[in-house]
Design an enzyme around this catalytic site. Structure first.
Site: not given
Ligand code: DGL
Length: 284
Positions: A23-24, A86, A165, A197, A199
């Protein structure tokens, strides 16, 4: 007979290879958590690209380069399948990755519009995701295939990834970002919220306090983990080891900050390995 023994050896070794997850940032840990719950014997290697987070505002080509570099890294570390945990990377790069690595099995994310459309009673559904996810062809295709007759309300929750984060799961600023996104949707009478997302599952308690108990919140992570299990079973490389598998955590950012957020989010006191990007596509 000898040949059979070698085949058996390679077969057994494949089972023991790790599932590669990236993931990012820490978002993909919401998918790792479900993979761990459904397949506790699997060895895992998790890559968080904190050196580049957030991905959401970035151009597709750049996200493709990052995803390619991370995939090469995970393959170098013997990953038997790559989970693109992600939505943004899935939207921007999953097709590109499958073309670039035709022999590799990928499992990606897609906003859970289908279950939301099946479950909604009011016919009004909120979707929270990043700009790159909403702009991708994948989201347009999901909406076209599954949103028939359902009205979707979208919001990119600017700044929310950064808050998560930092481990700010309940801070006033985090709440303000979510209220800005959700209150207008509630006024439109939504009864379902799709977390587009990875996150966002980490702020479900806060989301539920804002939307109340009559609004369903859909986290796609369990369904993604089930898909990974189906794929490993179909390929005969599911690791049914009774004990808990190992987990490696790798970041392109700061180990200390990742270590503290990992402990906060999953209660895991893990060692964090660090890597360095040499350019937008290669990891040292
Ligand atoms: N967690 C990621 C997603 O599902 C990326 C969020 C990001 O880095 O902007 O999109």
């Amino acid at each position: 007979m000898y040949g059979l023994r070698i085949t058996h050896y390679h077969f057994t070794m494949s089972i023991k290879k790790p599932i590669g997850i990236f993931d990012s940032g820490v978002g993909g840990l919401s998918v790792l958590r479900e993979i761990r719950a459904q397949m506790p014997g699997e060895n895992l290697i998790y890559f968080g690209d904190q050196g580049h987070v957030p991905y959401g505002p970035r151009p597709m080509e750049q996200i493709q380069g990052f995803s390619e570099g991370i995939t090469r890294f995970l393959l170098k570390h013997n990953s038997k399948v790559i989970v693109v945990a992600c939505n943004t990377a899935s939207a921007a790069a999953l097709k590109y990755l499958r073309e670039t690595f035709p022999d590799v099995q990928f499992v990606g994310m897609e906003p859970a519009v289908k279950p939301a459309a099946e479950k909604t009673q009011t016919g009004k559904v909120g979707v929270l995701a990043t700009p790159a996810t909403f702009q991708g062809a994948l989201y347009a295709s999901v909406v076209e295939r599954f949103a028939n007759g359902v009205e979707l309300f979208q919001n990119t929750c600017p700044g929310l990834v950064g808050q998560i984060e930092k481990g700010e799961l309940d801070a006033p600023e985090t709440r303000a970002i979510l209220e800005d996104a959700l209150l207008p949707m509630l006024e439109k009478n939504i009864d379902t919220v799709v977390l587009g997302c990875t996150h966002y599952p980490f702020v479900i308690p806060l989301i539920e306090r804002i939307v109340g108990e009559n609004v369903r919140v859909i986290d796609p992570a369990p369904a993604v983990a089930k898909q990974v299990k189906r794929l490993l079973e179909a390929d005969g490389i599911l690791n049914q080891n009774q004990g808990e598998g190992t987990i490696r955590f790798v970041t392109s950012g700061e180990a200390d900050s990742v270590k503290s957020v990992l402990s906060l989010l999953l209660g895991i006191d893990g060692e964090i390995e660090t890597v360095t990007w040499v350019d937008d596509r290669g990891i040292l």
